[in-house]
Design an enzyme around this catalytic site. Sequence first.
Site, PDB file in Angstrom:
ATOM      1  CD  GLU A 160     -66.487  11.704  38.660  1.00 40.46           C
ATOM      2  OE1 GLU A 160     -66.966  11.960  37.492  1.00 40.46           O
ATOM      3  OE2 GLU A 160     -67.247  10.909  38.119  1.00 40.46           O
ATOM      4  CD  GLN A 205     -67.300   0.066  32.753  1.00 34.10           C
ATOM      5  OE1 GLN A 205     -68.361  -0.191  32.968  1.00 34.10           O
ATOM      6  NE2 GLN A 205     -66.377   0.374  33.690  1.00 34.10           N
ATOM      7  CG  ASP A 256     -67.325  10.084  32.522  1.00 30.80           C
ATOM      8  OD1 ASP A 256     -66.294  10.175  31.743  1.00 30.80           O
ATOM      9  OD2 ASP A 256     -67.360   8.320  32.121  1.00 30.80           O
ATOM     10  CB  VAL A 280     -72.719  11.637  32.467  1.00 30.03           C
ATOM     11  CG1 VAL A 280     -72.924  12.577  31.151  1.00 30.03           C
ATOM     12  CG2 VAL A 280     -73.673  11.627  33.474  1.00 30.03           C
TER      13      VAL A 280
HETATM   14  P1  NAD Z   1     -60.596   0.724  29.662  1.00 30.09           P
HETATM   15  O1  NAD Z   1     -59.520   1.968  29.556  1.00 30.09           O
HETATM   16  O2  NAD Z   1     -61.022  -0.421  30.338  1.00 30.09           O
HETATM   17  O3  NAD Z   1     -60.959   0.552  27.837  1.00 30.09           O
HETATM   18  C1  NAD Z   1     -61.174   1.481  27.542  1.00 30.09           C
HETATM   19  C2  NAD Z   1     -61.218   1.506  25.344  1.00 30.09           C
HETATM   20  O4  NAD Z   1     -62.018   2.596  25.035  1.00 30.09           O
HETATM   21  C3  NAD Z   1     -59.716   0.789  25.664  1.00 30.09           C
HETATM   22  O5  NAD Z   1     -59.529  -0.034  25.214  1.00 30.09           O
HETATM   23  C4  NAD Z   1     -59.028   2.094  24.733  1.00 30.09           C
HETATM   24  O6  NAD Z   1     -58.310   1.451  23.900  1.00 30.09           O
HETATM   25  C5  NAD Z   1     -60.215   2.054  24.002  1.00 30.09           C
HETATM   26  N1  NAD Z   1     -60.531   3.201  23.179  1.00 30.09           N
HETATM   27  C6  NAD Z   1     -59.353   4.625  23.038  1.00 30.09           C
HETATM   28  N2  NAD Z   1     -59.169   5.554  22.408  1.00 30.09           N
HETATM   29  C7  NAD Z   1     -60.421   5.230  21.357  1.00 30.09           C
HETATM   30  C8  NAD Z   1     -60.643   5.417  20.257  1.00 30.09           C
HETATM   31  N3  NAD Z   1     -60.578   6.346  19.350  1.00 30.09           N
HETATM   32  N4  NAD Z   1     -61.513   4.366  19.303  1.00 30.09           N
HETATM   33  C9  NAD Z   1     -61.786   2.798  19.715  1.00 30.09           C
HETATM   34  N5  NAD Z   1     -61.433   2.929  21.325  1.00 30.09           N
HETATM   35  C10 NAD Z   1     -60.849   4.020  22.133  1.00 30.09           C
HETATM   36  O7  NAD Z   1     -61.822   2.075  30.780  1.00 30.09           O
HETATM   37  P2  NAD Z   1     -63.412   1.529  30.312  1.00 30.09           P
HETATM   38  O8  NAD Z   1     -63.355   0.922  32.031  1.00 30.09           O
HETATM   39  O9  NAD Z   1     -63.875   0.219  29.872  1.00 30.09           O
HETATM   40  O10 NAD Z   1     -64.333   2.580  30.793  1.00 30.09           O
HETATM   41  C11 NAD Z   1     -64.802   2.746  29.505  1.00 30.09           C
HETATM   42  C12 NAD Z   1     -65.512   4.768  29.855  1.00 30.09           C
HETATM   43  O11 NAD Z   1     -66.271   4.623  30.286  1.00 30.09           O
HETATM   44  C13 NAD Z   1     -64.255   5.690  29.752  1.00 30.09           C
HETATM   45  O12 NAD Z   1     -63.992   6.747  29.742  1.00 30.09           O
HETATM   46  C14 NAD Z   1     -65.040   5.545  31.445  1.00 30.09           C
HETATM   47  O13 NAD Z   1     -64.883   6.845  32.267  1.00 30.09           O
HETATM   48  C15 NAD Z   1     -66.820   5.480  31.022  1.00 30.09           C
HETATM   49  N6  NAD Z   1     -68.035   4.868  32.081  1.00 30.09           N
HETATM   50  C16 NAD Z   1     -69.060   5.641  32.052  1.00 30.09           C
HETATM   51  C17 NAD Z   1     -70.018   5.248  32.468  1.00 30.09           C
HETATM   52  C18 NAD Z   1     -71.461   5.567  33.031  1.00 30.09           C
HETATM   53  O14 NAD Z   1     -72.051   5.498  33.577  1.00 30.09           O
HETATM   54  N7  NAD Z   1     -71.445   6.524  32.147  1.00 30.09           N
HETATM   55  C19 NAD Z   1     -69.140   4.304  34.066  1.00 30.09           C
HETATM   56  C20 NAD Z   1     -68.442   3.864  33.901  1.00 30.09           C
HETATM   57  C21 NAD Z   1     -66.990   3.840  33.054  1.00 30.09           C
END
Ligand code: NAD
Length: 342
Positions: A55, A139, A226, A292
């Site tokens: 993006e 995160q 998101d 998002v």
């Molecule tokens: P990451 O891959 O480091 O961590 C995601 C975690 O979710 C993993 O540890 C995984 O095991 C866990 N997970 C997957 N399925 C699950 C379930 N059913 N129950 C519980 N845990 C589960 O990713 P990240 O960098 O921490 O990002 C997390 C999410 O936040 C991503 O989807 C990312 O796209 C989103 N994000 C959103 C924003 C925003 O502004 N809204 C900003 C950054 C990231």
Amino acid sequence: MRLITTTDMRQLVHRVGLDEFNARLLKVLDEDFSRWEQFQLSPRHATHYPHGVIELMPCADDDLYAFKYVNGHPGNPQQGKLCVVALGMLADVATGYPLMLCEMTWLTALRTAATAALGARYLARKESHLLAIIGTGAQSEFQVSALAGVCDIHTVRYYDPDAKAMVKFANNLKERFPRLMACKSAAEAVEGASLIVTATAAKRHNRILTREMVSPGAHIHALGGDCPGKTELEPALLDHAKIVVEYRPQSQVEGEIQNRPEAEIHAELWEIITGRRPGRESDEELTIFDSVGFALEDYSALRLVNALTEEMGIGQETSLIPELDDPKNLFGALVNYPKKSS
Ligand code: NAD
């Protein structure tokens, strides 16, 4: 133009201190959301792939123009790579010249968490002592750290199917939050919680939270949904909640509400911050910040980093734009270098 590398960002946060950095970021976000109507806004440009998304996120006022390059690849951690990486740039509107090129992988995590804290300040119950976090990936600790700045959190319950990610989360936070409780399911983690963060990554319509799991009066910060086809909440949950988004045109496509187009969006966050719409109105209502990630948040984060790094002398001046004695002699400056000695 200043280049802010990952080393510089680490140094900046270390020197300012994480809590102080979070507080300053919260303040600039509040300031910038409060002057929402001064910005040129647009939904981000998303290029979709079956395994992820790339993006571009622009946002500008009359002084500064910001944009971020960011991805979302839920399968990356299985290959030893981050799910989300980012780079950002800030430019001077008067000339169009770039001011700063900046690492934004850490800065995105920091701004995402500060945005959650901003939402919680207006939408969570004042006495939100029990925080549940579902998904303990990259995160997650940022979220807890920033939310602790606006809510008096006593206990943090957490769940992730990845046991290693759970241990990492606990190790990173155990000194700051003595009451960390590992849970065996999302349902166990959120039982009775007044503040819930969903931070999971999977390119599918997941149901991390269902209506039965959530207690009355909870505030849910849903940040992992998101992208089209990537959501975390049971759609029925949205029917019983006060829903707040960042920016309708983007959230309707990318947020939880893509699964409930008929659901009423109570407000965009700026409307609550400026008092045009109410935030939380009772201890019983369920609130959802369907976040998002919006370009204004990156603008604020880059604005803060630009000011701090300038003040503290962090970063390197780097030459990515030609500097010419004669701005019309772009060709000559390229082909006559190195100058031939006659
Ligand atoms: P990451 O891959 O480091 O961590 C995601 C975690 O979710 C993993 O540890 C995984 O095991 C866990 N997970 C997957 N399925 C699950 C379930 N059913 N129950 C519980 N845990 C589960 O990713 P990240 O960098 O921490 O990002 C997390 C999410 O936040 C991503 O989807 C990312 O796209 C989103 N994000 C959103 C924003 C925003 O502004 N809204 C900003 C950054 C990231």
